[in-house]
Design an enzyme around this catalytic site. Structure first.
Site, short mmCIF file in Angstrom:
data_model
loop_
_atom_site.label_atom_id
_atom_site.label_comp_id
_atom_site.label_asym_id
_atom_site.label_seq_id
_atom_site.Cartn_x
_atom_site.Cartn_y
_atom_site.Cartn_z
N LYS A 39 0.83 -1.21 0.00
CA LYS A 39 0.00 0.00 0.00
C LYS A 39 0.87 1.27 0.00
CE LYS A 39 -3.75 -2.36 0.22
NZ LYS A 39 -4.64 -3.21 0.71
C1 LIG Z 1 -5.58 -4.14 0.93
C2 LIG Z 1 -7.04 -4.15 0.84
C3 LIG Z 1 -7.86 -4.48 1.95
C4 LIG Z 1 -7.35 -4.84 3.32
O1 LIG Z 1 -6.28 -5.64 3.37
P1 LIG Z 1 -5.52 -6.13 4.67
O2 LIG Z 1 -4.49 -7.02 4.08
O3 LIG Z 1 -6.49 -6.85 5.54
O4 LIG Z 1 -4.95 -4.95 5.38
C5 LIG Z 1 -9.22 -4.38 1.78
N1 LIG Z 1 -9.78 -4.01 0.62
C6 LIG Z 1 -9.03 -3.69 -0.46
C7 LIG Z 1 -9.72 -3.25 -1.71
C8 LIG Z 1 -7.64 -3.78 -0.39
O5 LIG Z 1 -6.90 -3.48 -1.47
#
Ligand SMILES: *Cc1c(COP(=O)(O)O)cnc(C)c1O
Length: 372
Positions: A184
């Site tokens: 991210k």
């Molecule tokens: C990254 C992501 C999440 C959450 O991911 P975690 O790995 O649980 O932190 C949720 N929704 C979307 C669209 C994502 O890209």
């Protein structure tokens, strides 16, 4: 000699982060300490919301919000099948039923013209997803939600720093959610955040993340069923340092997006996500869509060839409704959400991180084009 491998993603960590994490390790507070409060305060002011609640992942944040907005076994929640699986799984985890609405072929976000017909008397909430960083169309979603008394939980996990007419992702609905996995824009290793202007919702989530404790209750008093969804002070210190560098991180990513766009804009065999007017993107990934003349087998062949030539790449996303346990539980089949399926069969996520050079982008695009 073969060219060096170019990874799909990599975190952007500097000495600032290393020093911040080390300082926590030398302190007595590894969890529920001052860095948690500091991270939440910095985050809510960044997003322009009154409250922020840090937790262990974006998935945990979504799960808590489903419970806190009252989703239960008799609830339906509307979301998109073109997303990461967590944005629909959170509904199942709360016992509710995900109801999918197909996506728009240009923006790749939920097709807002199809939401109204998906609403029933059981609909409790909508989870729009800001796909690849593009804020969903809240001008269309919010009036519908208001008219039908629905809660809106934004899955903004991919959109930290994106603005629409000056307002930050996460600040449009009842609450917004972010995730901090290493791919991210901002990472804490693992982690998540809820932002909201609703104090009751924030308090409820604070309790849920901490075993159902209330702020004033003791360590062994649990007024409600909760989880251990806490985020350690070590992670929070990392997050604070990353947030301080957000402007630089976003602009470095945006430079790379521009390089790709310049390189591929005249390539008729490849399409890009259409960004709506008013959106100032914080780029999460760089995903292209192959033209309709290609099918899923062509795409998979290209993915394989790129990988073999040392270029990290991936399909992105796979339709959620066609995952085995959704098929088993709800009987979904190919053809149910055709726009999502046509898109998902043709997407390729190309390497996207701060260390990419103009030469890398050129090598990636040349390699891609030679396989089309
Ligand atoms: C990254 C992501 C999440 C959450 O991911 P975690 O790995 O649980 O932190 C949720 N929704 C979307 C669209 C994502 O890209």
């Amino acid at each position: 000699m073969t060219d060096a491998f170019i990874p799909l993603a990599r975190p952007n960590i500097t000495d600032l982060e290393v020093r911040a994490v080390t300082a926590v390790l030398q302190s007595p507070n590894l969890s529920l300490g001052p860095k948690l409060v500091e991270f939440e305060n910095a985050f809510s002011s960044y997003c322009g919301t009154k409250h922020a609640v840090a937790c262990s992942s974006g998935t945990a944040a979504l799960h808590m919000l489903m419970i806190a907005t009252g989703v239960n076994a008799s609830s339906e929640v509307i979301t998109t099948p073109f997303s990461f699986i967590a944005s629909a799984n959170c509904i199942l985890l709360a016992g509710g039923k995900p109801v999918f609405v197909d996506v728009d072929p240009d923006s790749w976000n939920m097709d807002t013209t199809k939401i109204a017909s998906a609403i029933t008397t059981n609909t409790k909430a909508i989870i729009p997803v800001d796909v690849f960083g593009q804020i969903a169309d809240y001008d269309a979603i919010l009036p519908l939600a208001k008219q039908h008394g629905l809660r809106v939980v934004e899955d903004s996990c991919e959109a930290l720093g994106t603005e629409f007419n000056g307002q930050c992702a996460g600040a449009f609905g009842d609450a917004g959610v972010f995730g901090f996995y290493p791919n991210k824009q901002l990472t804490t290793g693992e982690g998540g955040m809820i932002v909201t202007n609703d104090k009751a919702l924030a308090d409820h989530c604070r309790s849920l993340r901490n075993q159902g404790r209330d702020v004033q209750s003791g360590w062994l008093a649990h007024p409600r069923l909760g989880f251990n969804y806490r985020l350690s002070d070590i992670n929070c210190a990392l997050g604070i340092a990353q947030l301080e560098r957000m402007t630089d991180i976003i602009s470095a990513r945006s430079q790379i997006e521009l390089m790709y766009r310049a390189r591929l804009t005249d390539e008729p065999r490849v399409h890009m996500q259409k960004i709506r007017d008013g959106i100032d993107m914080s780029w999460f990934v760089f995903v292209i869509r192959l033209d309709d003349r290609y099918n899923q087998n062509d795409r998979d062949r290209i993915l394989m060839a790129l990988t073999e030539s040392g270029i990290g790449c991936s399909n992105y996303f796979a339709p959620i409704h066609l995952q085995p346990f959704y098929v088993a539980q709800f009987g979904y089949k190919p053809g149910d959400f055709p726009v999502c399926e046509a898109l998902a069969a043709r997407t390729i996520a190309l390497p996207f991180h701060h260390e990419l050079t103009e030469n890398d982008v050129d090598r990636i695009c040349t390699s891609l084009q030679s396989r089309l």
